[in-house]
Each structure stands twice: as structure tokens, then as C-alpha cells.
Design an enzyme around this catalytic site. Structure first.
Site, short mmCIF file in Angstrom:
data_model
loop_
_atom_site.label_atom_id
_atom_site.label_comp_id
_atom_site.label_asym_id
_atom_site.label_seq_id
_atom_site.Cartn_x
_atom_site.Cartn_y
_atom_site.Cartn_z
N GLU A 245 49.36 29.78 -61.75
CA GLU A 245 48.24 29.63 -62.67
C GLU A 245 48.70 29.04 -64.00
O GLU A 245 49.75 29.43 -64.52
CB GLU A 245 47.57 30.98 -62.92
CG GLU A 245 46.28 30.82 -63.70
CD GLU A 245 45.58 32.14 -63.95
OE1 GLU A 245 44.36 32.16 -64.03
OE2 GLU A 245 46.29 33.14 -64.09
N MET A 382 50.67 38.42 -63.46
CA MET A 382 49.85 37.44 -62.75
C MET A 382 49.27 38.07 -61.50
O MET A 382 50.00 38.66 -60.69
CB MET A 382 50.69 36.20 -62.40
CG MET A 382 49.95 35.16 -61.59
SD MET A 382 48.52 34.53 -62.48
CE MET A 382 47.42 34.16 -61.10
N GLU A 417 45.36 43.61 -63.83
CA GLU A 417 45.71 42.76 -62.68
C GLU A 417 45.01 43.25 -61.40
O GLU A 417 44.63 42.44 -60.57
CB GLU A 417 47.22 42.74 -62.49
CG GLU A 417 48.00 42.21 -63.67
CD GLU A 417 47.50 40.87 -64.17
OE1 GLU A 417 47.45 40.68 -65.40
OE2 GLU A 417 47.14 40.01 -63.34
N HIS A 420 41.50 42.10 -61.23
CA HIS A 420 41.44 40.70 -60.79
C HIS A 420 41.34 40.56 -59.28
O HIS A 420 40.90 39.51 -58.78
CB HIS A 420 42.68 39.95 -61.26
CG HIS A 420 42.56 39.33 -62.61
ND1 HIS A 420 41.53 38.51 -62.97
CD2 HIS A 420 43.38 39.40 -63.70
CE1 HIS A 420 41.70 38.09 -64.22
NE2 HIS A 420 42.81 38.63 -64.68
N GLU A 439 38.93 36.62 -66.87
CA GLU A 439 39.74 37.36 -67.84
C GLU A 439 38.96 38.41 -68.62
O GLU A 439 39.46 39.50 -68.89
CB GLU A 439 40.42 36.39 -68.80
CG GLU A 439 41.40 35.45 -68.11
CD GLU A 439 42.42 36.18 -67.26
OE1 GLU A 439 42.69 37.37 -67.50
OE2 GLU A 439 42.96 35.54 -66.34
#
Length: 972
Positions: A245, A382, A417, A420, A439
Site C-alpha cells: 500500500e 499494514m 488493523e 480493516h 482509515e
């Protein structure tokens, strides 16, 4: 992703750097990666301006800014070209007709944002078969991919993304057989390779396969498929890992590297038999190739975007959660010697996955969850689907040696995370201009998750001082950008991983949830996720789902907040019981022009009186008049709204005296507004000083943190003023905190609450930076005992303060001691604290040694900003750092490629500490001859911060000095 964002780099104060480390989360690369990292460290940000933003077009023009129009595709006219990172030359037989067709296809894909760089739409990927074999001797990797494509238009070419790959072989397989490309053309500007074939090879409706064999570099850029280096028993070792990313998948393999080009991925890794191989999915089979090598084949992923692909090869060990999340293994992996410090994270992860399933009413769809600590990592973490990667400090927690701030940070990052896995992975934004959908939600949900498991941490009070203030700080700059920002080029994307996408977005979600009600908000979000699972979505899709559940016009209300830059200031005027409200755009520089002030925001007024909190008033015009008979009132009750409030001096005084009627969130917001408005000139700095000087008995950690943040901003703005004024501000701080710090003491007990311990550490740090004699004596004893072998002499919550003070008052001997601690730390926390403290020395010769460490390999590239932060806290450091940057610009530029965002972070730290327009113009002149592409936002923010500070000091310095004299802090 997690980035490091802290409330204020621009006015970082020495008093605050002594406090416990506080890292804010957006979780993604501060700026993406670094930018984040950059602003994340210190004990709560301080000051006025923080984070990354955009570009100050009003004052000056640099090279291309985030909003500079660019063509969608660079003209493809040369007949022969050099494939810069493909290392070969190819003959290109391309016709004018072909080039026009290619350009036409790209433009047809980008109707919403003219000029956006997008791939042609004649083919669409559906599946990738991938095999990689890293070589830890040559630091290269061999790769093969077969991409299944659906043909959407009759055509004779395939364009996809490649970067720093050497293409060896390729062929296209169709129903008519195999075809070799007649030419391969690389476009450096678009980072694409175009494979040209004979006419009529690609027929609409058919499925074809493109095979490519390639070689790549295990680079040291922390991007794509890269190497991470670490020491084990005196031996240098390596592991190979990925960071895709936003647009670095193209460094790892040829790909259609856009978020809405989802496909499935079948990944295989070839490696030494002794090494561990990980990827997004679980292992399908493991095949022994010979005595030394194996091939690990992973099961096929669901449909997902390229930026979520991940694979790792290295010597790793793991622990598995004791808490059982269905039958899904949840593990933490690290290199040997660290894994047990992942126990806190792995247990939290198993519980958080279960929690998110319940909240969203959607099952976690993968068969496992691995979380891996990486030694070299540009971001905080990530969210790769099923294989989350972390900077070591954001995954590992040692109950005995880590700070409480680290515990909070690790909790936030892990929760972010994992959120996500739903927001971003199951449902992905259509393009990067909707990054906030990923985000902001992950940030908001991380706070919600932490609050669920640790209600005593009072994270929503924390949110007001952290996320909300981070958002308001950055968005108060003219160089800010909307939450939904038009993005056209790959090199622009990194710059929007900032406090707007993370913190302003999550602050708007908190405001929206309060308006809709939490139940309707979560239900609408769940419906949105279910409707768009395994596909892509845009902001209006979310608004639609929330409107359907709530019955309210969400889109009409929220579009202003997401599509317009900035936020309002509400000015309150009183005439007896008649109160008028007027809204205008807020700018930290205070110089709002008519062109800046065209937006009317739908403001949730949140009127708090003795009768309670009235949240029904929507202030959606320029002015509003109300009759308020109560003597006590405050607007923006509980600091739910994303705006600032300016009162008369009399109302400020009344609110200061009525602190018992105000919630913690109210008190944080009041101090924050008073501080911010003093910088911009909407309110006198003396209002801030009078307000906080009356709150010595305040009990909330978060309110104290905000008070010290705002005083720290003032101290930082006065760094280049007279010693007498600076000492007076130090005396003010000492008067505020000394008695309370002594009363609290500096020993810790497990019986004390999380926030009691954090407050104790905060007060100790503030007292130390104010030269409190008892605290400095205690620091001297602690450090002496520690260096004599008592490793328990310094409590983790005091470590940063002790190291910083030792350095600030130390010389060569202390430098060598702290350098030794950095090289041989007890914990990762300690390593970082020692590294930052190296910047606190005030001897230019010692600082020169510290700066040399940044370029000779002694400090990891991901960490070079840390000692810079220490230097950024004092006058000698600011000047030394800026001169070093100028003298070493070419080396720094080469070490930190601007496309990876770290350079912008370094530029901000090296320039934003000055407080005069003379330095403003000097810095502006220096960069006029430099290529600022990729960090123009950071530079613009620095210059605007300097301007704000200069204005503040020149405007209020006489009144501030008079107030300090009146209260006997300033000696004649």
C-alpha cells in the site's frame, strides 16, 4: 494502515517531550509511513500545528502540488526507449492510432476525475497465479505470474503496472493459441508496461491468460517485496517481506495496481527448508524440491485489491492465542527472541476479531489471522488480509518494561488493523480519493474496540484530546485538503495518509454517530458492509445505507464535512440573555479571505446549560440568534462537533469558574479552543493563561495533558525570544505542576489505575522540564543507579523524561551512556527513548555526532526522524538540524525517496521549528531550486506553521509579558 500522527509537530515543546510516549493512530504509513512515524512519538503532541497537510498555494507556488492538474497519460510517442528499471531496451512498433486508443481507454475510466492516471479498461484481471523465490545472497527475487484476464474490448494490447522489475519472458494465451508480444513499452511516468500483440488477438467476452517471468530486487526501501535486516547473536540476518500500500505492489510483481481491480490470488513461495513462509491464506501444500529447498503453496484468496497482497520468508517463531476465536488460529510471529512479547497483542486480536464479528454481524472470512513484527517497516502497521505486518514497537508489549502509553498505542494499532479486515478488505474504497472510508472507520472502530475491552482507560475522553485535536490542527491550515480529495497520480497518494483521512474522518464519524444514535449508526454500517462485500464502494454508498436506517438526510448533511476543506469557528456574542452565533472558516494564520469563507457548515450546536444538553439545534446558516436565560451555558457540549468556539473574555472566565459543570470532554475542548484561538488571534493568549492557571486542582489526566500541550505550544513559539520570557513560561509551568507532582510522587503501584499512573508520569515530566529541583535530583539518582547496574531504577513510565533531562543537561559522558543504551536496550521502548534523547543534547559537537549516525547506517532509515524530534525541542537543535539538512540535502534526498513519503516528514521536522518570517523566506528560497514533488504538502505545512508562530509572537508578546509580570513569573 497505521501512520504516526501526533497533535502538533509545529510547536513541539520541550516540556511535552518529557512525558510518556503517546502515539496517535492513523494507522498507516505519517504520511503514510513515516509521516506518521514522524509525528507520532512524543508525549502527546503539543501545540499548535501538527500533521501533514497539503500545499500553501496562497503564499507561494512550488513544484506540482497535490491539486496540480496533470494529464492522465503521458504521451507515448517515442519509437525507442530505455526501460529504466527493467534494464533492457526494446523496439516499440507503436502507431499513432494505438496511442490514441490507449489514451482514450484510460480517459474513459476516469470520468469522475479528469486527468487521473488509470489503466486502460480493455481487459480486467480476475485471478493471479504467483510464484516467488527470494535470494538472500544477491538480494534479488525470481518471480512468475499468470494473470487471468476478462477481455472487455476488442484490442491488441495489455497495459499493467510494473516498477523496478526486469521482465524476462512473456506470452498471451487465448482460445487461438499462444502469442508473444511484438513489443513491450515502459512508461516511467505512469509506471506501466504495455504489451503489444498482433491485431485482433483480444476478443471481447473471452478469457485469456498473460504469463510473465521476471526478476525483482529485494530492496531496502521498505516497499514492494523488500528485505528487512536484523542482528541475532552478532550475526546479520535477513527476512523478505512486503508492503504494497498504496502503489508498491507493482514493485513486487506485474499487476493491475488499482484498488477497484480486485482479483483472487494463488501464491507460492520457494525457500530454504528451515525458513517460515507466510501469505494471506493458509497453506494448501508444501512440496520438497530438494534437500535444501521447499515450495509452499497457499490456498486461493477471496477477491481483493493488490495493495492487500502479502507474503513473507524468514526465520520466524510464533505464539498462538489462548483465547479461542471460533476454530481460527490467531498468531503473532517474530524473529527469534521476541515472540513472547506478542502475548498481549495476540490475546487482544482473538477477542477483537470476535467483537467485530458481533458488531458488524459479518463473519471474519479467512481461515487464519497472522500478525508479524518486522524490524524494518515504514508505517505503524499494514492490514494485509490475514497477514498483518507491524513495526515491532507497535506489536510488542512487555508488561514489566514497556510504558502504559505503549500499551495504549499497541491496543489501538492492533484494533485498527483488525477493523480493516472489514473496512478496507471485505469492502474497499473505489479509488484513493475515498481513502477515508478505510482509515476513518478503522480509526473510529479502534477507539470503540479499546473502550469495549478497557472502559477504565476512558478512550473517548482521550479521543477529544488526540484525534479531534489532530484533525483540527491540520485542517486549520490553508494548505489542508478535504476528506475526499481528488487524487490523480500515484505520487500524490502517500500525501493524503494524514490527519484528515484518519482523524478528521473519524471525528466526523463520531459526530455522525452522535446525531444518528449509536444503534442506527452501527446498523447502517453493517448494511453497507453486507451490500458491498468483496467489491468497492464510494462515500455516497455509505450515506445511502445510513439514511435508509435512520430516516435522516445523511448525504445532504455530511457532504459539506467530507467534500469541503476546513471547518468553522463559531463566535458567540451576548447581550443579556440574547445570544448570537456566527460561523466563519477557521484558519490558524487568522487571515481568512472571502474566497476562503464561502462554505456554510451544518453545525450540531450542542447547547449545554443547567437544564442539560440540547443536541437538537442544527446551525446551518451564517448567523443564529437564541434566547438563553441560564447564566451558565457552553456550546459544543462534550466536544462532539468538529469546530472551534470563540467566547467573550467574560464568558471564558465564567466557564473557567464553572469547571465542575463541565464534562472531561468539555474541559479538554475548552482548553484546546483557548489555545488554538490564541495562536490565530481570535482570542487573547492571556485568556488561555488565565483559564489554565485556575485549574491547578484538575484531576483528569487528559485535561492536564491538554493544558501542558497548549502551554508547550506557547513555550515553543517563544524559543527564539528572550531568556527572561522563556524562563517566565517555565516558572508558570512549575507553579502549575510542582505541588501536584510532589504529592503524586514518582513511584508506581499496581493498585493505581491506568490513568492515575499516566498522570503521575505526565506531571513528573512537566516538572522536570520546568527545572523542579526535587524532580531533577530524583532523575540524577535514578540514572546513576541505572548505569551502575540497577535495571529497575527507572520506571518505564519515567524513562523518556529521565533520558531527555540527562541529555539536555549532559555532555560527552552522558552521550556515550545513552548511545550504549540505544545499542544494547532492555526493550524496544527503551531503545526508542534513548535514540530520541540523543537529540536533546545542546552541545553542537555532540549533535553533529548524532546526525552522523543518521547517514552512516547506525540508525535504521525508518527511525531517523526520532533523534530529529529531540533536536526539534530546543533552539540549538532546531538551528543545527536545519543547517544539516541544507548541507546534506542531496544525500538525504537519495536516502529517502520522496515517493515513499519519509522525505516530507524529515523536511517538516527540519524546518518547522522556526518562528520568524525571516526564516520563512530563507526556507522558501532554499526549496525554490529543489524538486519538491512528493513532499510539497509537508513543506507547505512547515511554512504555514512558521508564519502562524511569527504572527502569534509579534501580536501577543507584549500582553503575554505583562500577564507574566503581573503574576510574578517574569522578573524585571
Amino acid at each position: 494502515m497505521v501512520v504516526f500522527i501526533s497533535k502538533s509537530l509545529g510547536f513541539l515543546s520541550s516540556s511535552m517531550i518529557n512525558t510518556t510516549t503517546k502515539c496517535l493512530l492513523p494507522l498507516r504509513p505519517i504520511n503514510r509511513s513515516f509521516s506518521t512515524a514522524l509525528f507520532s512519538t512524543l508525549g502527546k503532541p503539543l501545540g499548535l500545528l501538527a500533521k501533514p497537510n497539503k500545499f500553501i498555494t496562497h503564499h507561494y507556488q512550488l513544484l506540482p502540488s497535490l491539486f496540480t492538474p496533470t494529464s492522465a497519460i503521458t504521451s507515448l510517442t517515442s519509437l525507442e526507449f530505455t526501460r529504466h528499471h527493467h534494464h533492457h531496451q526494446h523496439q516499440c512498433v507503436s502507431s499513432y492510432r494505438f496511442e490514441n486508443k490507449l489514451r482514450e481507454m484510460c480517459n474513459s475510466s476516469s470520468a469522475t476525475v479528469p486527468g487521473r492516471q488509470l489503466l486502460p479498461t480493455n481487459v480486467k484481471p480476475t485471478h493471479y497465479d504467483l510464484t516467488f523465490e527470494p535470494n538472500f545472497t544477491t538480494f534479488k527475487f525470481d518471480g512468475e505470474t499468470t494473470i487471468e484476464l476478462k477481455v472487455q474490448e476488442d484490442s491488441d494490447f495489455v497495459s499493467l503496472h510494473t516498477l523496478e522489475l526486469e521482465l524476462l519472458e512473456s506470452k498471451l494465451t487465448t482460445s487461438k493459441g499462444d502469442f508473444k508480444p511484438t513489443s513491450i513499452k515502459y512508461n516511467d511516468d505512469d509506471q506501466t508496461s504495455t504489451f503489444k500483440f498482433d491485431d485482433k488477438v483480444l476478443i471481447k467476452g473471452e478469457s485469456v491468460k498473460l504469463y510473465i517471468k521476471f526478476i525483482g530486487e529485494l530492496n531496502d526501501k521498505m516497499a514492494g517485496f523488500y528485505k528487512s535486516t536484523y542482528e541475532e547473536n552478532g550475526e546479520t540476518k535477513y527476512l523478505a517481506t512486503t508492503q504494497m500500500e498504496p502503489t508498491d505492489c507493482r514493485r513486487a510483481f506485474p499487476s493491475f495496481d488499482e484498488p477497484n481491480l480486485k482479483a483472487s490470488f494463488a501464491i507460492s513461495l520457494i525457500a530454504d527448508n528451515k525458513l517460515t513462509c507466510l501469505s494471506n491464506m493458509d497453506v494448501k501444500e508444501e512440496v520438497k524440491l530438494n534437500d535444501n529447498k521447499k515450495k509452499v503453496v497457499f490456498n486461493t484468496t477471496p477477491l481483493m485489491s493488490t495493495y492487500l497482497v502479502a507474503f513473507i520468508v524468514g526465520d520466524l517463531t510464533y505464539i498462538e492465542s489462548e483465547y479461542k476465536f471460533r476454530d481460527i488460529p490467531v498468531r503473532v510471529y517474530t524473529t527469534p527472541g521476541y515472540v513472547e512479547k506478542g502475548r498481549f497483542s495476540v490475546e487482544l486480536a482473538a477477542k477483537a476479531l470476535e467483537y467485530y464479528e458481533q458488531v458488524f454481524d459479518i463473519k471474519y472470512p479467512l481461515p487464519k489471522m497472522d500478525m508479524v513484527g518486522i524490524h524494518d517497516f515504514s508505517a505503524g502497521a499494514m492490514e494485509n488480509w490475514g497477514l498483518i505486518t507491524y513495526r515491532m514497537v507497535d506489536l510488542l508489549f512487555d508488561e514489566k518494561k514497556s510504558t502504559l502509553a505503549t500499551k495504549l498505542r499497541v491496543s489501538e494499532v492492533v484494533a485498527h488493523e483488525l477493523a480493516h479486515q472489514w473496512f478496507g478488505n471485505i469492502v474497499t474504497m473505489d479509488f484513493w480519493d475515498s481513502l477515508w472510508l478505510n482509515e476513518s472507520f478503522a480509526t473510529y472502530m479502534s477507539w470503540k474496540c479499546c473502550n469495549h475491552f478497557e472502559p477504565s482507560w476512558k478512550v473517548w475522553e482521550n479521543f477529544v484530546g488526540d484525534s479531534l485535536q489532530s484533525a483540527l490542527t491540520l485542517d486549520g491550515l490553508r494548505s489542508s485538503h478535504p476528506i475526499e480529495v481528488p487524487v490523480k497520480r500515484a505520487d500524490e497518494i502517500n500525501q493524503i495518509f494524514d490527519a484528515i483521512s484518519y482523524e478528521k474522518g473519524s471525528s466526523n464519524l463520531r459526530m455522525l454517530a452522535n446525531w444518528l444514535g449509536e444503534e442506527d449508526f452501527i446498523k447502517g454500517v453493517s448494511n453497507y458492509l453486507k451490500k458491498h462485500s468483496y467489491s468497492n464502494a464510494r462515500t455516497e454508498d455509505l450515506w445511502r445505507s445510513l439514511s435508509e436506517v435512520s430516516g435522516k438526510d445523511v448525504e445532504g448533511t455530511m457532504n459539506v464535512w467530507t467534500k469541503k476543506v476546513g471547518y468553522p469557528i463559531v463566535s458567540v456574542k451576548e447581550d443579556g440573555s440574547k445570544v448570537s452565533f456566527e460561523q466563519h472558516r477557521y484558519l490558524t494564520t487568522g487571515d481568512v479571505k472571502a474566497s476562503d469563507d464561502e462554505t456554510i457548515y451544518p453545525i450540531f450546536l450542542g447547547l449545554k446549560t443547567d437544564a442539560g444538553l440540547d443536541e437538537s439545534i442544527v446551525f446551518d446558516k451564517r448567523t443564529l440568534n437564541k434566547d438563553i436565560p441560564d447564566d451558565f451555558f457552553k456550546i459544543n457540549g462534550n466536544s462532539t462537533g468538529v469546530y472551534r468556539v470563540s467566547y467573550s473574555p467574560e464568558r471564558w472566565a465564567k466557564l473557567g469558574a464553572a469547571s465542575s459543570k463541565l464534562s472531561v470532554e468539555d474541559r479538554i475542548g475548552l482548553v484546546a479552543d483557548a489555545g488554538a484561538l490564541s495562536v490565530s488571534g481570535y482570542s487573547k493568549t492571556t485568556n488561555l493563561l488565565s483559564l489554565v492557571s485556575g485549574w491547578k486542582e484538575e484531576s483528569s489526566f487528559f485535561v492536564w495533558e491538554e493544558i501542558l500541550t497548549r502551554i508547550g505550544s506557547l513555550k515553543t513559539a517563544y524559543l527564539f525570544e528572550s531568556d527572561a520570557t522563556r524562563n517566565a513560561l517555565k516558572a508558570l509551568t512549575l507553579d502549575l505542576v510542582s505541588d501536584k507532582a510532589h504529592s503524586a510522587g514518582w513511584t508506581f503501584s499496581d493498585k493505581e489505575s491506568f490513568l492515575e499512573q499516566r498522570l503521575k508520569g505526565l506531571l513528573f515530566g512537566a516538572a522536570a522540564s520546568s527545572d523542579d529541583a526535587k524532580v531533577l535530583s530524583a532523575i540524577s539518582t535514578m540514572f546513576k543507579d541505572y548505569t551502575n547496574g540497577n535495571t529497575e531504577a527507572i520506571h518505564p513510565n519515567l524513562r523518556a523524561t529521565v533520558f531527555n533531562q540527562v541529555a539536555a543537561k549532559g555532555g560527552e559522558a552522558e552521550y556515550e551512556t545513552l548511545l550504549s543504551i540505544y545499542k544494547n536496550p532492555q526493550s524496544i521502548d527503551e531503545k526508542i527513548a534513548a535514540l530520541r534523547a540523543l537529540g536533546r543534547f545542546e552541545d553542537p559537537k555532540i549533535l553533529a555526532k548524532v546526525l552522523a549516525l543518521l547517514l552512516d547506517g547506525s540508525v535504521r532509515s525508518q527511525d531517523i526522524y526520532i533523534p530529529m524530534q529531540g533536536m526539534r525541542a530546543h533552539k540549538v537543535g532546531i538551528e543545527t538540524l536545519y543547517n544539516w539538512m541544507k548541507d546534506n540535502w542531496d544525500t538525504i534526498y537519495e536516502l529517502l525517496p520522496p515517493g515513499l513519503s519519509m522525505l516530507g516528514s524529515v523536511v517538516q521536522i527540519c524546518t518547522s521549528g522556526f518562528t520568524s518570517m525571516e526564516k520563512y523566506h530563507e526556507i522558501e528560497a532554499f526549496f525554490k531550486t529543489k524538486n519538491t514533488k512528493g513532499f510539497d504538502q509537508g513543506l507547505a505545512q512547515s511554512l504555514e506553521r512558521i508564519q502562524s508562530s511569527a504572527n502569534w509572537v509579534s501580536r501577543d508578546s507584549k500582553e503575554v509579558e505583562a500577564w507574566l509580570k503581573e503574576h510574578k513569573y517574569l522578573k524585571n
